[in-house]
Scaffold this active site. Structure first.
Site: not given
Ligand code: SIN
Length: 301
Positions: A103, A105, A262, A277
């Site tokens: 995806h 974000d 990612h 995050r």
């Molecule tokens: C994300 O921000 O999609 C999660 C990434 C992660 O936890 O490695």
């Protein structure tokens, strides 16, 4: 000595990712260093800063050099920190992980995040890696017929995981460690973004598609779009366009959300993992739309 004198950038693969050392992000970041880090992100799409061990305020300071912090819908942030998501999976949690599929974000928002910052705190003894794919390298190598089909076309994005129509089965949803609001019919509302962007710093074209939120290409039905989007997604996630990062505590990653997809790997059942995050805003996909060369020349005249 100022904090930025010894910044060293080491490229990690042929297409995506760099490691940045020689800077302590717990200190104030000078404007000279900030410029260098923004340029580094534009060039490499995801950058890793090992051994930083930032507290939440320091992470917010780092985020701010890339753009204004964003508060995201649907994911409950920390009580006292509305800009920070505590990405936690407990040892006893079963099911999916947050971000456990390819995806970009929140691409279904009118103004999706330009980038995100993720810092590693508690890690499982193995696994819990994150992968990123370069949508710029993928564009460069895309067959010309597909480039022609996509350039100047929009894609339709919806908040599938948070809505009703495309809601994932409960066993694939991330567990109690992250509070999400789901079942919101307004998340199913279609938003259009250009399928191909042009980076304002590097001038590179890049795909802006992902399977988590894109339902179809504009002007085509789902049935017509699906085989094409599947083919493009297999291409984007070819190993040569990807980097897989094995975290160590204290490492901070910053990624360009419009230039990459990612994927958080869900392979550490029975162990806990804690990351923090933040996300930042910038130009919208529409402001970065790639247009065919002729239209660009005409606009410049
Ligand atoms: C994300 O921000 O999609 C999660 C990434 C992660 O936890 O490695």
């Amino acid at each position: 000595m100022s904090a930025d004198q010894a910044i060293a950038i080491r490229r990690l693969t042929g297409n995506i990712g760099a490691e940045v050392t020689g800077i302590d992000l717990r200190d104030a970041i000078s404007e000279t260093a900030a410029v260098e880090l923004r340029e580094c992100l534009a060039q490499h799409q995801v950058v890793f800063f090992p051994d930083q061990h930032l507290d939440l305020q320091q992470q917010k300071m780092l985020t701010a050099i890339f753009g204004p912090a964003l508060q995201l819908p649907y994911v409950t942030p920390m009580d006292a920190e509305p800009e920070i998501i505590r990405v936690y999976k407990g040892a006893d949690e079963k099911g999916g992980v947050f971000g456990g599929d390819w995806h970009s974000d929140f691409s279904f928002l009118d103004a999706p995040p330009s980038g995100s910052v993720l810092s590693a705190h508690t890690l499982p003894p193995y696994g819990g890696d994150t992968l990123w794919a370069s949508q710029a390298a993928a564009w460069d190598a895309l067959p010309e017929a597909l480039q022609r089909l996509l350039l100047g076309r929009d894609a339709i994005h919806v908040g599938k995981p948070y809505g009703v129509k495309w809601a994932p089965p409960a066993k694939e949803q991330s567990g109690a460690g992250i509070k999400m609001s789901r079942g919101d019919p307004t998340a199913d509302r279609e938003r259009k973004h250009p399928a191909v962007l042009q980076h304002p710093v590097t001038d590179r074209r890049m795909l802006y598609l992902n399977p988590t939120y894109v339902t179809r290409l504009d002007g085509m039905s789902e049935a017509e779009s699906t085989p094409l989007l599947d083919q493009i997604q297999r291409h984007v996630t070819r190993p040569e366009f990807c980097i897989r990062h094995s975290w160590t505590p204290g490492t901070v990653a910053v990624w360009d959300n419009l230039a990459t997809q990612h994927y958080a790997v869900n392979d550490y059942q029975g162990h806990e993992r804690l990351m923090y995050r933040t996300t930042f805003s910038g130009l919208s996909p529409r402001e970065m739309a790639a247009v065919p060369e002729k239209a660009r020349q005409a606009a410049a005249e």
